[in-house]
Write a protein that holds these residues in place. Structure first.
Motif, PDB file in Angstrom:
ATOM      1  N   ILE A 159     -16.906  -2.439  21.836  1.00 24.65           N
ATOM      2  CA  ILE A 159     -15.563  -2.828  21.374  1.00 24.65           C
ATOM      3  C   ILE A 159     -14.465  -2.180  22.202  1.00 24.65           C
ATOM      4  N   TRP A 160     -14.840  -1.182  23.024  1.00 23.37           N
ATOM      5  CA  TRP A 160     -13.820  -0.508  23.823  1.00 23.37           C
ATOM      6  C   TRP A 160     -13.574  -1.210  25.146  1.00 23.37           C
ATOM      7  N   ALA A 161     -14.317  -2.275  25.407  1.00 20.67           N
ATOM      8  CA  ALA A 161     -14.039  -3.076  26.604  1.00 20.67           C
ATOM      9  C   ALA A 161     -12.685  -3.757  26.435  1.00 20.67           C
ATOM     10  N   GLU A 162     -11.960  -3.888  27.540  1.00 23.40           N
ATOM     11  CA  GLU A 162     -10.670  -4.592  27.491  1.00 23.40           C
ATOM     12  C   GLU A 162     -10.896  -5.995  26.921  1.00 23.40           C
ATOM     13  N   PRO A 163     -10.160  -6.379  25.874  1.00 24.74           N
ATOM     14  CA  PRO A 163     -10.434  -7.679  25.248  1.00 24.74           C
ATOM     15  C   PRO A 163      -9.855  -8.856  26.032  1.00 24.74           C
ATOM     16  N   ALA A 164     -10.304  -8.989  27.262  1.00 28.98           N
ATOM     17  CA  ALA A 164      -9.909 -10.114  28.106  1.00 28.98           C
ATOM     18  C   ALA A 164     -11.130 -10.493  28.931  1.00 28.98           C
ATOM     19  N   THR A 165     -11.284 -11.771  29.206  1.00 28.49           N
ATOM     20  CA  THR A 165     -12.490 -12.199  29.920  1.00 28.49           C
ATOM     21  C   THR A 165     -12.133 -12.808  31.276  1.00 28.49           C
ATOM     22  N   CYS A 225     -24.658   9.614  25.829  1.00 25.75           N
ATOM     23  CA  CYS A 225     -25.458  10.851  25.962  1.00 25.75           C
ATOM     24  C   CYS A 225     -25.559  11.563  24.617  1.00 25.75           C
ATOM     25  N   PHE A 226     -24.443  11.637  23.934  1.00 28.68           N
ATOM     26  CA  PHE A 226     -24.363  12.320  22.643  1.00 28.68           C
ATOM     27  C   PHE A 226     -25.326  11.691  21.634  1.00 28.68           C
ATOM     28  N   HIS A 227     -25.333  10.368  21.587  1.00 26.66           N
ATOM     29  CA  HIS A 227     -26.208   9.692  20.617  1.00 26.66           C
ATOM     30  C   HIS A 227     -27.673   9.803  21.003  1.00 26.66           C
ATOM     31  N   ILE A 228     -27.942   9.790  22.296  1.00 27.53           N
ATOM     32  CA  ILE A 228     -29.336   9.978  22.727  1.00 27.53           C
ATOM     33  C   ILE A 228     -29.804  11.367  22.300  1.00 27.53           C
ATOM     34  N   ALA A 229     -28.938  12.365  22.498  1.00 23.02           N
ATOM     35  CA  ALA A 229     -29.292  13.738  22.109  1.00 23.02           C
ATOM     36  C   ALA A 229     -29.535  13.833  20.603  1.00 23.02           C
ATOM     37  N   TYR A 243     -13.894   5.231  29.930  1.00 20.54           N
ATOM     38  CA  TYR A 243     -15.266   5.072  30.427  1.00 20.54           C
ATOM     39  C   TYR A 243     -16.037   6.385  30.328  1.00 20.54           C
ATOM     40  N   ALA A 244     -15.355   7.486  30.612  1.00 18.84           N
ATOM     41  CA  ALA A 244     -16.014   8.792  30.485  1.00 18.84           C
ATOM     42  C   ALA A 244     -16.417   9.031  29.030  1.00 18.84           C
ATOM     43  N   ALA A 245     -15.521   8.657  28.108  1.00 19.10           N
ATOM     44  CA  ALA A 245     -15.826   8.855  26.682  1.00 19.10           C
ATOM     45  C   ALA A 245     -17.011   8.000  26.256  1.00 19.10           C
ATOM     46  N   VAL A 246     -17.072   6.773  26.771  1.00 21.80           N
ATOM     47  CA  VAL A 246     -18.210   5.897  26.446  1.00 21.80           C
ATOM     48  C   VAL A 246     -19.504   6.515  26.968  1.00 21.80           C
ATOM     49  N   PHE A 296     -24.248   2.664  31.885  1.00 22.66           N
ATOM     50  CA  PHE A 296     -24.579   4.075  31.700  1.00 22.66           C
ATOM     51  C   PHE A 296     -25.027   4.710  33.015  1.00 22.66           C
ATOM     52  N   PHE A 297     -25.765   3.961  33.813  1.00 25.63           N
ATOM     53  CA  PHE A 297     -26.283   4.514  35.065  1.00 25.63           C
ATOM     54  C   PHE A 297     -25.252   4.423  36.192  1.00 25.63           C
ATOM     55  N   ALA A 298     -24.422   3.384  36.163  1.00 28.12           N
ATOM     56  CA  ALA A 298     -23.489   3.160  37.264  1.00 28.12           C
ATOM     57  C   ALA A 298     -22.176   3.930  37.101  1.00 28.12           C
ATOM     58  N   LEU A 299     -21.793   4.239  35.865  1.00 26.71           N
ATOM     59  CA  LEU A 299     -20.501   4.914  35.682  1.00 26.71           C
ATOM     60  C   LEU A 299     -20.409   6.245  36.448  1.00 26.71           C
ATOM     61  N   PRO A 300     -21.466   7.087  36.436  1.00 25.12           N
ATOM     62  CA  PRO A 300     -21.344   8.330  37.219  1.00 25.12           C
ATOM     63  C   PRO A 300     -21.146   8.060  38.709  1.00 25.12           C
ATOM     64  N   ALA A 301     -21.712   6.958  39.213  1.00 23.63           N
ATOM     65  CA  ALA A 301     -21.570   6.638  40.638  1.00 23.63           C
ATOM     66  C   ALA A 301     -20.125   6.310  40.994  1.00 23.63           C
TER      67      ALA A 301
END
Lengths: 149, 371
Positions: free
Chosen positions: B271-277, B247-251, B239-242, B346-351
């Motif tokens: 695609i990095w989400a766990e492939p289970a629903t 941020c990297f792409h916005i920059a 999640y940190a990498a995502v 993107f907004f909730a992960l830091p929380a």
């Protein structure tokens, strides 16, 4: 397709793609165009060039001047070759830029049928690889058969 | 080799690829638009300098070439909508790839990555969900198709995504000019007048053009790319990498012209989400307005189908039971839910650093004990 064949097919397809991709990444260190090598923002290199048409009678005419209904900026497209006389950034690296320039000279030689006087095109290129000292190289298109034009 | 084959053949949810299919189709339209604009003005690629990759590569008559580009647009729209998805995706890939390989002058990193994404979407059954095809089946009263499939296209796409970051990082790492800061410093100094012209404050320009700053910044950039490339594969850093990747792409988008690269790369992060629903359960009290609001928010935005929403009895706290059985309640639960929705992640992960794991989170109870 049987299960065993499916497993082998899947394994082969994945390994081929992985090896191909890794091969392209490695190839990127020597290839001019670095396809699928994903080397991004690789250089700050800059370049400029004095490009002339050398006519059959030996005149050297800058391509900044339109000739036979042609204009350099319209003919060379958008790979950083316009405004060649002005020093500017080589977006995808200086090797990439010089390869495009060399190929563009040949393309122009082949695709300007209304030009009946140019024997070949020549570019004297000065480039600065990142912050290193300038280097100069000369590219020349193949000769055109002026009499046949 | 058995483990390798098992990983490739393991049935996993194709939900992430179904979701990626939608922006990928729209990005193709953006990608093809400049070619079509040129065509409308009477120009196609071969009216200016081109350099074919191979003499045998087929070049179409002018009008047919333009028609093929329009076919690509139509296929891309159908692909995004999920209409005749397999055919539409394969056609989209075919048109974009054909156009890319017409000339070395067409090749850009962003287009190469787009072609890779399209190729892997074309071989994956990514039209069984979030698609007009699925809707039509429902309307016809037919049972839905199995949304799971062998994992290999997803794993290959993950490999390709990490190669994009990893190859870029390594190329900078092994170049003393880059890793030492010369490249970024030189570029920034040359752009100094543009920075002034665009209103960047003097003090910031002064920092950005300082040579010592780039000795440090270059290493941060390289390590950031490496972190994304590797961190995406590791569960605890994913999640940190995502987040860092966004941020990297916005920059990058703000500082350079990269065509559709940022859109492709950010979209592909799903695609990095766990492939289970539906493997997390949100239980809530329907009588509580805040719970109802959250559920009303989550239901349409849970594009990756992460949550099962279950109304509980009166007085039930908001609770999320994760796939590992651990539980979050109240604010922590709400933050966890928002951190798993693509539009709010993107907004909730830091929380999560404040409310997430390790902060008042109930661990799963042991279900058995040995003697």
């Amino acid at each position: 397709m049987g299960s065993r064949a499916r497993i082998l097919g899947r394994r082969t397809a994945v390994l081929v793609v992985v090896l191909l991709q890794l091969g392209m990444v490695v190839r990127g260190y020597t290839a001019d165009h670095k396809e699928f090598a994903f080397q991004m923002f690789s250089e700050s290199s800059t370049w400029r060039a004095d490009i002339v048409r050398v006519t059959a009678d030996g005149r050297r005419i800058p391509v900044d001047e339109p000739w036979a209904g042609y204009e350099w900026d319209e003919l060379v497209g958008d790979r950083g070759l316009r405004f060649a006389a002005v020093r500017h950034h080589a977006d995808a690296g200086v090797d990439n830029q010089l390869a495009f320039l060399a190929a563009a000279l040949d393309w122009l030689a082949d695709n300007t049928p209304n030009d009946t006087e140019t024997l070949y095109l020549e570019a004297t290129v000065t480039y600065w690889r990142n912050t290193h000292a300038p280097e100069t190289v000369v590219f020349r298109s193949h000769d055109r058969n002026v009499q046949a034009q | 080799m058995n483990r390798f084959d098992h990983a490739l053949g393991r049935l996993v949810s194709m939900r992430a690829l179904a979701l990626l299919r939608i922006p990928a189709g729209l990005i193709v339209v953006l990608h093809l638009r400049p070619f079509l604009d040129d065509a409308r003005n009477g120009h196609i690629y071969r009216d200016a300098f081109t350099e074919p990759y191979a003499a045998w590569y087929p070049e179409l008559p002018r009008s047919l070439y333009v028609a093929v580009l329009w076919l690509g647009v139509a296929a891309a729209i159908a692909m995004a909508a999920g209409l005749c998805t397999r055919l539409a995706t394969a056609t989209t890939f075919g048109v974009v790839a054909y156009n890319l390989f017409l000339s070395t002058t067409h090749m850009h990193n962003n287009r190469a990555y787009l072609v890779v994404v399209l190729a892997l979407l074309a071989v994956a059954p990514c039209g069984r969900e979030l698609s007009a095809d699925a809707w039509i089946r429902r309307r016809q009263g037919k049972p839905p198709l199995d949304p799971s499939a062998p994992a290999w296209p997803l794993l290959l796409l993950r490999f390709e995504a990490s190669v994009v970051y990893g190859a870029s990082a390594v190329s900078k790492l092994v170049d003393p000019d880059w890793f030492g800061g010369n490249v970024t410093w030189d570029r920034t100094v040359r752009d100094r007048s543009d920075m002034f012209a665009s209103g960047v404050p003097d003090w910031l320009v002064s920092i950005l053009t300082d040579r010592d700053f780039h000795t440090f910044a270059a290493k941060v950039i390289v390590l950031t790319e490496l972190f994304i490339a590797i961190g995406l594969w590791v569960r605890v850093t994913r999640y940190a990498a995502v987040w860092v990747a966004v941020c990297f792409h916005i920059a990058i988008e703000l500082s350079a012209s990269v065509q559709v690269f940022s859109l492709v790369a950010i979209s592909a992060l799903v695609i990095w989400a766990e492939p289970a629903t539906r493997d997390r359960v949100v239980s809530f009290d329907p009588a509580v307005a805040a719970h109802r609001r959250l559920v009303a928010f989550v239901r349409p935005l849970d594009w990756l189908a992460r949550f099962r929403l279950e109304p509980g009895s009166s007085g039930t706290p908001l609770r999320v039971v994760d796939r590992d059985g651990s539980e979050d309640t109240d604010v922590a639960a709400a933050v966890l839910v928002l951190s798993r929705l693509p539009v709010t992640a993107f907004f909730a992960l830091p929380a999560l650093l404040v409310f997430g794991r390790g902060h008042a989170r109930a661990r799963p109870k042991a279900v058995a004990s040995g003697s």
